[in-house]
Design a protein around this motif. Structure first.
Motif, PDB file in Angstrom:
ATOM      1  N   SER A   1       2.937 -32.474 -13.737  1.00 30.14           N
ATOM      2  CA  SER A   1       1.581 -32.319 -14.262  1.00 30.14           C
ATOM      3  C   SER A   1       1.529 -31.467 -15.522  1.00 30.14           C
ATOM      4  O   SER A   1       0.490 -31.432 -16.204  1.00 30.14           O
ATOM      5  CB  SER A   1       0.675 -31.682 -13.189  1.00 30.14           C
ATOM      6  N   ARG A   2       2.622 -30.801 -15.843  1.00 26.19           N
ATOM      7  CA  ARG A   2       2.622 -29.884 -16.976  1.00 26.19           C
ATOM      8  C   ARG A   2       2.836 -30.643 -18.292  1.00 26.19           C
ATOM      9  O   ARG A   2       3.726 -31.491 -18.396  1.00 26.19           O
ATOM     10  CB  ARG A   2       3.709 -28.820 -16.815  1.00 26.19           C
ATOM     11  N   SER A   3       2.058 -30.289 -19.282  1.00 27.70           N
ATOM     12  CA  SER A   3       2.205 -30.940 -20.588  1.00 27.70           C
ATOM     13  C   SER A   3       3.413 -30.406 -21.358  1.00 27.70           C
ATOM     14  O   SER A   3       3.880 -31.046 -22.305  1.00 27.70           O
ATOM     15  CB  SER A   3       0.933 -30.733 -21.424  1.00 27.70           C
ATOM     16  N   ASP A   4       3.904 -29.238 -20.948  1.00 29.01           N
ATOM     17  CA  ASP A   4       5.042 -28.628 -21.647  1.00 29.01           C
ATOM     18  C   ASP A   4       6.351 -28.836 -20.894  1.00 29.01           C
ATOM     19  O   ASP A   4       7.279 -28.038 -20.999  1.00 29.01           O
ATOM     20  CB  ASP A   4       4.794 -27.123 -21.839  1.00 29.01           C
ATOM     21  N   ARG A   5       6.465 -29.920 -20.140  1.00 29.58           N
ATOM     22  CA  ARG A   5       7.635 -30.151 -19.294  1.00 29.58           C
ATOM     23  C   ARG A   5       8.842 -30.693 -20.060  1.00 29.58           C
ATOM     24  O   ARG A   5       9.935 -30.810 -19.489  1.00 29.58           O
ATOM     25  CB  ARG A   5       7.288 -31.108 -18.157  1.00 29.58           C
ATOM     26  N   GLY A   6       8.672 -31.024 -21.333  1.00 30.31           N
ATOM     27  CA  GLY A   6       9.749 -31.642 -22.114  1.00 30.31           C
ATOM     28  C   GLY A   6      11.081 -30.911 -22.065  1.00 30.31           C
ATOM     29  O   GLY A   6      12.124 -31.532 -21.770  1.00 30.31           O
ATOM     30  N   PRO A   7      11.126 -29.599 -22.356  1.00 33.49           N
ATOM     31  CA  PRO A   7      12.413 -28.894 -22.328  1.00 33.49           C
ATOM     32  C   PRO A   7      13.089 -28.915 -20.951  1.00 33.49           C
ATOM     33  O   PRO A   7      14.323 -29.023 -20.866  1.00 33.49           O
ATOM     34  CB  PRO A   7      12.024 -27.465 -22.726  1.00 33.49           C
ATOM     35  N   ILE A   8      12.296 -28.833 -19.881  1.00 30.44           N
ATOM     36  CA  ILE A   8      12.864 -28.887 -18.530  1.00 30.44           C
ATOM     37  C   ILE A   8      13.451 -30.270 -18.272  1.00 30.44           C
ATOM     38  O   ILE A   8      14.535 -30.408 -17.673  1.00 30.44           O
ATOM     39  CB  ILE A   8      11.803 -28.560 -17.462  1.00 30.44           C
ATOM     40  N   ILE A   9      12.762 -31.301 -18.737  1.00 21.88           N
ATOM     41  CA  ILE A   9      13.272 -32.661 -18.551  1.00 21.88           C
ATOM     42  C   ILE A   9      14.611 -32.826 -19.267  1.00 21.88           C
ATOM     43  O   ILE A   9      15.540 -33.456 -18.728  1.00 21.88           O
ATOM     44  CB  ILE A   9      12.244 -33.692 -19.059  1.00 21.88           C
ATOM     45  N   GLU A  10      14.741 -32.257 -20.455  1.00 26.21           N
ATOM     46  CA  GLU A  10      16.021 -32.340 -21.173  1.00 26.21           C
ATOM     47  C   GLU A  10      17.138 -31.688 -20.356  1.00 26.21           C
ATOM     48  O   GLU A  10      18.249 -32.224 -20.263  1.00 26.21           O
ATOM     49  CB  GLU A  10      15.901 -31.660 -22.536  1.00 26.21           C
TER      50      GLU A  10
END
Length: 223
Positions: free
Chosen positions: A91-100
């Motif tokens: 649900s977080r909009s800033d999840r990009g770095p974690i996904i990487e």
């Protein structure tokens, strides 16, 4: 080296060579394993954090008494809590770095399974990969209370994600269990990346089955 020593002590506990209540003496364990006392001393607190050992005396440890049902129930609770974490992260909009970071972790797992089987030497690499995967999801939720609750559940023996038991199940049987779990890892990350909170939560909660099977707990739970 410390991780290998910890795994060997873990195996002594799992196999009942060190039964519940046994005081774990550094010197005796070091002699049994053919190592110095230093890696044994370093390994014992880690095993205590997993719930396998408990404090005994001023500075010592003893093997903790627990039941298979304890571990089964705690594994179920772990996956419910981690499902919540996956939902929050998706649900977080800033999840990009974690996904990487999660994708990097998946690649580590892919390399372990690329040969089409597992060997005993894969145990530590798989344990480290699996712990990183779960830590990233729990940490990515950014919920201190959730993190505290999950750490409490991890303290039950055989529940923490870095605990694997290659010695409890033949390697040819554990490979399909672990690869199935890793396919679930990929699906969970896909759902998180695509911003599907409910899918991510459902997949993470369903992840309890390979976790139980990989530790020989399947079929051992409450009837």
């Amino acid at each position: 080296m410390d991780s290998r020593v910890a795994q060997r002590i873990r195996e002594l506990i799992v196999e009942g060579i060190l039964p519940p209540g046994t005081r774990v003496a550094e010197a005796a364990i070091a002699e049994r394993l053919g190592v110095s006392r230093t890696p044994v001393r370093n390994a014992l607190p880690a095993l205590a954090s997993e719930g396998l050992l408990e404090p005994a005396g001023k500075r010592g440890y003893a093997v903790r008494n627990f039941t298979v049902e304890d571990s089964y129930r705690a594994t179920e609770i772990r996956c419910v809590l981690e499902g919540y974490a996956a939902r929050e992260l998706a649900s977080r909009s800033d999840r990009g770095p974690i996904i990487e970071e999660l994708r990097d972790t998946l690649a580590q797992g892919d390399s372990i399974f690329a040969k089409g089987h597992v060997v005993k030497d894969d145990e530590n690499a798989y344990a480290e990969m699996n712990r990183r995967f779960h830590d990233l999801i729990v940490g990515g939720a950014e919920d201190p209370l959730l993190s505290d609750l999950i750490q409490r559940v991890y303290s039950v023996p055989f529940v923490a994600p870095e605990v694997v038991a290659f010695n409890r199940i033949p390697l040819e049987e554990i490979y399909p269990i672990l690869i199935s779990g890793h396919h679930q890892h990929h699906a969970i990350v896909d759902a998180i990346e695509e911003g599907e909170p409910h899918v991510a939560e459902t997949l993470m909660r369903g992840h309890s089955s390979p976790a139980r099977r990989s530790l020989g707990l399947e079929g051992s739970g409450p009837q």
